[in-house]
Scaffold this active site. Sequence first.
Site, PDB file in Angstrom:
ATOM      1  N   CYS A  50       0.819  -1.209   0.000  1.00 36.55           N
ATOM      2  CA  CYS A  50       0.000   0.000   0.000  1.00 36.55           C
ATOM      3  C   CYS A  50       0.854   1.261   0.000  1.00 36.55           C
ATOM      4  O   CYS A  50       0.383   2.326  -0.405  1.00 36.55           O
ATOM      5  CB  CYS A  50      -0.941   0.005   1.206  1.00 36.55           C
ATOM      6  SG  CYS A  50      -0.097  -0.091   2.799  1.00 36.55           S
ATOM      7  N   ARG A  52       4.213   1.346  -1.330  1.00 30.89           N
ATOM      8  CA  ARG A  52       5.315   1.359  -2.293  1.00 30.89           C
ATOM      9  C   ARG A  52       5.051   0.405  -3.449  1.00 30.89           C
ATOM     10  O   ARG A  52       4.341  -0.599  -3.314  1.00 30.89           O
ATOM     11  CB  ARG A  52       6.638   1.010  -1.614  1.00 30.89           C
ATOM     12  CG  ARG A  52       6.764  -0.429  -1.148  1.00 30.89           C
ATOM     13  CD  ARG A  52       8.101  -0.680  -0.456  1.00 30.89           C
ATOM     14  NE  ARG A  52       8.191   0.026   0.817  1.00 30.89           N
ATOM     15  CZ  ARG A  52       9.037   1.037   1.053  1.00 30.89           C
ATOM     16  NH1 ARG A  52       9.866   1.441   0.104  1.00 30.89           N
ATOM     17  NH2 ARG A  52       9.066   1.632   2.234  1.00 30.89           N
ATOM     18  N   SER A 109      10.100   2.286   6.155  1.00 33.12           N
ATOM     19  CA  SER A 109       8.646   2.221   6.285  1.00 33.12           C
ATOM     20  C   SER A 109       8.071   3.504   6.868  1.00 33.12           C
ATOM     21  O   SER A 109       8.771   4.271   7.539  1.00 33.12           O
ATOM     22  CB  SER A 109       8.241   1.040   7.176  1.00 33.12           C
ATOM     23  OG  SER A 109       8.603  -0.187   6.588  1.00 33.12           O
ATOM     24  N   GLU A 114       8.346  -1.352  11.339  1.00 33.35           N
ATOM     25  CA  GLU A 114       7.153  -2.221  11.268  1.00 33.35           C
ATOM     26  C   GLU A 114       7.513  -3.563  10.642  1.00 33.35           C
ATOM     27  O   GLU A 114       8.380  -3.660   9.782  1.00 33.35           O
ATOM     28  CB  GLU A 114       6.027  -1.518  10.499  1.00 33.35           C
ATOM     29  CG  GLU A 114       6.358  -1.156   9.053  1.00 33.35           C
ATOM     30  CD  GLU A 114       5.800  -2.173   8.076  1.00 33.35           C
ATOM     31  OE1 GLU A 114       5.184  -3.155   8.523  1.00 33.35           O
ATOM     32  OE2 GLU A 114       6.010  -1.991   6.871  1.00 33.35           O
ATOM     33  N   GLY A 189     -17.854   0.627  21.072  1.00 35.95           N
ATOM     34  CA  GLY A 189     -17.678   1.217  19.752  1.00 35.95           C
ATOM     35  C   GLY A 189     -17.488   0.122  18.719  1.00 35.95           C
ATOM     36  O   GLY A 189     -17.165  -1.026  19.057  1.00 35.95           O
ATOM     37  N   ALA A 190     -17.689   0.472  17.443  1.00 29.85           N
ATOM     38  CA  ALA A 190     -17.555  -0.538  16.383  1.00 29.85           C
ATOM     39  C   ALA A 190     -16.948   0.053  15.117  1.00 29.85           C
ATOM     40  O   ALA A 190     -17.150  -0.470  14.024  1.00 29.85           O
ATOM     41  CB  ALA A 190     -18.920  -1.152  16.073  1.00 29.85           C
TER      42      ALA A 190
END
EC number: 1.2.1.70
Length: 431
Positions: A50, A52, A109, A114, A189-190
């Site tokens: 996503c 590179r 990154s 990461e 929450g969702a």
Amino acid sequence: MFIAVVGLSHRTAPVEIRERLSIPEAEVGERIQQLRAHPHIEEAAILSTCNRLEVYIVTPEMESGVRQTMQFLAEAKGIPLPQLRPHLFTLLYQDAVTHLMRVAAGLDSLVLGEGQILSQVKKAQQLGQACNGMDRILNRLFKAAITAGKRIRTETGIGTGAMSISSAAVELALQEQGSLSQGKVTVVGAGKMARLLVQHLLAKGAVDITVVNRSLERAEALAKQFEQPIQVLPWESLLSSIAESNLVFTSTGATQPILTYEQLAGVLQPDQPLLLVDISVPRNIDPGVEKLRGVQVFNVDHLSRIVEENRAQRQKLALAAEALVEEEVEQFMEWWRSLETVPTISSLRHKVESIREQEMEKALSRLGKDFAEKHLEVIEALTRGIVNKILHDPMVQLRAQRDIEARRRAMQILQELFNLDPMPFQAQQER
């Protein structure tokens, strides 16, 4: 032969361009074959994530190979090259090698260190091998990069420590409670942040997770994204779920607090231990809740400090990681430079083997037809062993010679002494 990488990343191109050039995994094999069809591209591999898109090539003609790769990227996605060129970067020779190793280590990154990128580099190698896009050089390069990525993570620990609010929230809870596998966890929450919370909780060992949301349908949709069972409750069950929990995360878009001192005081037992982690802005938990005995409350400011501390720590670890990258690059470059010796070594071995075969034929013709087959096998093994023993030390010394000029002088001497005519081989230079 030369190594080059042509590509773009979050550093050089906006998301709109990265989206257009993204190559789905199912298309990678076909795209590599298109690259290999160009006359000046001997090997090719594609790393598409996503953040590179990078094309690694081995080419006998650097300028032509790079030009053909740029044209391929433009034509593959229908973007005029003049429009695309400002977003592309090109790295050659040792710089291309260093870049891939830094990428595999997470040093290039968006989130420093990461870990996902290492598995993506592995996948790029697998896809390149599957469609025969990679041969000896790129296979060796990607293997070295994967080794470098693993080593750097193991020796520096650069991938540890939360780097997002959601992961920091779960890390904080784990530090406070020691284990997430005991007791009940409620996530309020969702949305996206709630989904990330559940993802991190499962990864850290939580087994009893309940999601509460105003829209029961959205909560059910979130739960279905995970293989592990996630309980879903309607909003009316919020307080009862919290009363049964020892850990609660809140992540809603509410503009006013959804949990107050009065609400919790009415459902919690005296001195009941409860950890509340509020990752919402505005806050979902009223500050007055902290007055309840046994209740701990953490908010985004606490978590932001954790993230910043971890980020600063990773920056320090990155210095040690860069030193390890240099070591791994030098190991690869030693192998790469040794390829210059291949034609001379191959030519020498071929000549000596030809002499061995000729002398074997002469000897066998004198021995006659009655010579036993088992004796032939023994003599074959004997003569091959002698040849290998004689050639072993010169070949090892030639490959191990790190001084480029000294190695080339040694090759020239061998070629002159044995009257060799090695095939031309254009070796990679350091610069």
